[in-house]
Design an enzyme around this catalytic site. Sequence first.
Site, PDB file in Angstrom:
ATOM      1  N   ASP A 186      -0.544  -5.485   9.498  1.00 46.01           N
ATOM      2  CA  ASP A 186      -1.598  -4.547   9.131  1.00 46.01           C
ATOM      3  C   ASP A 186      -2.797  -5.383   8.690  1.00 46.01           C
ATOM      4  O   ASP A 186      -2.701  -6.146   7.726  1.00 46.01           O
ATOM      5  CB  ASP A 186      -1.110  -3.632   8.008  1.00 46.01           C
ATOM      6  CG  ASP A 186      -2.131  -2.561   7.644  1.00 46.01           C
ATOM      7  OD1 ASP A 186      -3.217  -2.529   8.249  1.00 46.01           O
ATOM      8  OD2 ASP A 186      -1.834  -1.746   6.748  1.00 46.01           O
ATOM      9  N   LYS A 220     -13.440  -1.192   6.336  1.00 40.38           N
ATOM     10  CA  LYS A 220     -13.996  -2.003   5.236  1.00 40.38           C
ATOM     11  C   LYS A 220     -15.014  -3.014   5.754  1.00 40.38           C
ATOM     12  O   LYS A 220     -16.087  -3.159   5.193  1.00 40.38           O
ATOM     13  CB  LYS A 220     -12.887  -2.747   4.498  1.00 40.38           C
ATOM     14  CG  LYS A 220     -11.545  -2.048   4.496  1.00 40.38           C
ATOM     15  CD  LYS A 220     -11.319  -1.158   3.316  1.00 40.38           C
ATOM     16  CE  LYS A 220     -10.083  -0.309   3.547  1.00 40.38           C
ATOM     17  NZ  LYS A 220      -9.645   0.449   2.409  1.00 40.38           N
ATOM     18  N   TRP A 244       0.876  -1.186   0.000  1.00 31.95           N
ATOM     19  CA  TRP A 244       0.000   0.000   0.000  1.00 31.95           C
ATOM     20  C   TRP A 244       0.910   1.232   0.000  1.00 31.95           C
ATOM     21  O   TRP A 244       1.818   1.316   0.839  1.00 31.95           O
ATOM     22  CB  TRP A 244      -0.851  -0.045   1.271  1.00 31.95           C
ATOM     23  CG  TRP A 244      -1.840   1.080   1.438  1.00 31.95           C
ATOM     24  CD1 TRP A 244      -2.678   1.596   0.488  1.00 31.95           C
ATOM     25  CD2 TRP A 244      -2.119   1.805   2.648  1.00 31.95           C
ATOM     26  NE1 TRP A 244      -3.452   2.587   1.026  1.00 31.95           N
ATOM     27  CE2 TRP A 244      -3.127   2.739   2.344  1.00 31.95           C
ATOM     28  CE3 TRP A 244      -1.621   1.751   3.954  1.00 31.95           C
ATOM     29  CZ2 TRP A 244      -3.644   3.618   3.307  1.00 31.95           C
ATOM     30  CZ3 TRP A 244      -2.139   2.621   4.901  1.00 31.95           C
ATOM     31  CH2 TRP A 244      -3.138   3.541   4.581  1.00 31.95           C
TER      32      TRP A 244
HETATM   33  N1  KET Z   1      -3.830  -0.581   5.564  1.00 28.44           N
HETATM   34  C1  KET Z   1      -4.036  -1.018   4.325  1.00 28.44           C
HETATM   35  C2  KET Z   1      -3.274  -2.203   3.838  1.00 28.44           C
HETATM   36  C3  KET Z   1      -4.979  -0.376   3.521  1.00 28.44           C
HETATM   37  O1  KET Z   1      -5.178  -0.850   2.302  1.00 28.44           O
HETATM   38  C4  KET Z   1      -5.693   0.744   3.998  1.00 28.44           C
HETATM   39  C5  KET Z   1      -6.628   1.466   3.143  1.00 28.44           C
HETATM   40  C6  KET Z   1      -5.450   1.146   5.314  1.00 28.44           C
HETATM   41  C7  KET Z   1      -4.508   0.478   6.061  1.00 28.44           C
HETATM   42  C8  KET Z   1      -6.159   2.306   5.935  1.00 28.44           C
HETATM   43  O2  KET Z   1      -7.333   1.956   6.549  1.00 28.44           O
HETATM   44  P1  KET Z   1      -8.097   2.939   7.566  1.00 28.44           P
HETATM   45  O3  KET Z   1      -8.474   2.071   8.684  1.00 28.44           O
HETATM   46  O4  KET Z   1      -9.285   3.438   6.824  1.00 28.44           O
HETATM   47  O5  KET Z   1      -7.155   4.024   7.975  1.00 28.44           O
HETATM   48  N2  KET Z   1      -6.577   1.378   1.865  1.00 28.44           N
HETATM   49  C9  KET Z   1      -7.476   1.943   0.858  1.00 28.44           C
HETATM   50  C10 KET Z   1      -7.872   3.363   1.061  1.00 28.44           C
HETATM   51  C11 KET Z   1      -6.734   4.326   1.204  1.00 28.44           C
HETATM   52  O6  KET Z   1      -5.795   4.319   0.415  1.00 28.44           O
HETATM   53  O7  KET Z   1      -6.818   5.138   2.153  1.00 28.44           O
HETATM   54  C12 KET Z   1      -6.870   1.704  -0.519  1.00 28.44           C
HETATM   55  O8  KET Z   1      -5.790   1.124  -0.646  1.00 28.44           O
HETATM   56  O9  KET Z   1      -7.519   2.069  -1.514  1.00 28.44           O
END
Ligand code: KET
Length: 406
Positions: free
Chosen positions: A220, A255, A139
């Site tokens: 993660d 998600k 990511w």
């Molecule tokens: N870790 C990973 C691997 C991940 O893909 C995301 C979000 C997050 C953490 C962040 O999650 P949060 O709990 O909302 O802070 N990924 C998607 C959205 C983004 O880029 O913010 C994506 O990869 O599209």
Amino acid sequence: MRTVLREFPPMFEHIPPYAGDPILSLNEAFQKDPRPHKVNLSIGLYFDEQGRIPMPASVAEAERRVVARAGSRPYLPMEGAANFRAAVQELLFGGSAALQEKRIATIQGVGSSGGLRVGADFLRAHFPASPIYLSTPTWDNHRAVFEGAGLEVRAYPYYDASTGGLDFAGLLAALEAAPARSVVLLHACCHNPTGVDLSAAQWHELAVLLKRRELLAFLDLAYQGYGDGLQEDLLGVKALLDAGLLFFLANSFSKNMSVYGERCGALSVVCESAEAAERVLGQLKFTIRRNYSNPPTHGGQLVATVLLEADLRAQWEQEVTQMRQRIQSMRRRLHEVLSQKLPGRDFGYFLSQRGMFSYTGLSAEQAERLKTEHAVYILRSGRMCVAGLNEGNVQAVAEAMATVLG
Ligand code: KET
């Protein structure tokens, strides 16, 4: 009469423009695209069959209960709400010796992004000589978060483009050579962006290596439930617990509860003793206090209510199953149409890759053509969010992909 001076001493001339984030910028470009048939497969959001971001019935009912109970709004403690933290620990570590022995320090985060950042600040302060190893690819924001906290970022091989699978030998060799006390970031399930995960046996082998080489894992877990199931997706977590490893785990409810904007997640650190966990928790609180002081109330209470109230918990588990199964059926449809349109090519990777994303193998130019010629948005890296497909668009998307691939 006051005169307003329109001459300002220049102060911000040296501020460079922001290049933008590859994921969020593409999502913004999609919003502005006037073409009615456009399809958003860029950002990691789960859309339902109607193309909407769902409000799970379990979360909607939890919200009614939370609002009905809500009274005054004092600050939460720095580490977050006690019921939220206990519920998260039970979800992730229920039944483990580490939990029974109170060896886990958990804080409520601001999404898992917040948990990653708090963990990164903690590492910078207390493991200042430790580099962090990230998978190639990963990511995009992982690098940004850890570099932003001042850690030295290194890479380990992960994706094997020739097979569309895992380069496990490359991964092991790189970590074998990492200095003791290095940090290793691992996707607990549903690797972003590739959809390629470790098997149970590989997790076990990796855990043995991490322990022998004295490496500190940082997991993660942003897609729990999107791989094989809420419990099944803890395979890696359980492998590390069984091996007696001490590790970090940032997890997200963005998600699997569809609460993206509420910023719900946590950071847990598995420690060697209850006493060490107390000290670690104290230093995590210190980090939080100097960053944002304490987390917001509402989202965490939605999550805690879903996790702790039995009827809602059961309903949520079913809703997660439905989301996972819908994505899997879209994988099969994509595979079917592409295999028909381009016979002789192997699209089996759409079926073996797991979670929200597939690494399509499309080049940046092909991704660009998908966008400009077909209004289909995937990342330049070739990552596609399979959860943006539905019965109404999957045929057109697969045909568009076949055209740019052909
Ligand atoms: N870790 C990973 C691997 C991940 O893909 C995301 C979000 C997050 C953490 C962040 O999650 P949060 O709990 O909302 O802070 N990924 C998607 C959205 C983004 O880029 O913010 C994506 O990869 O599209």
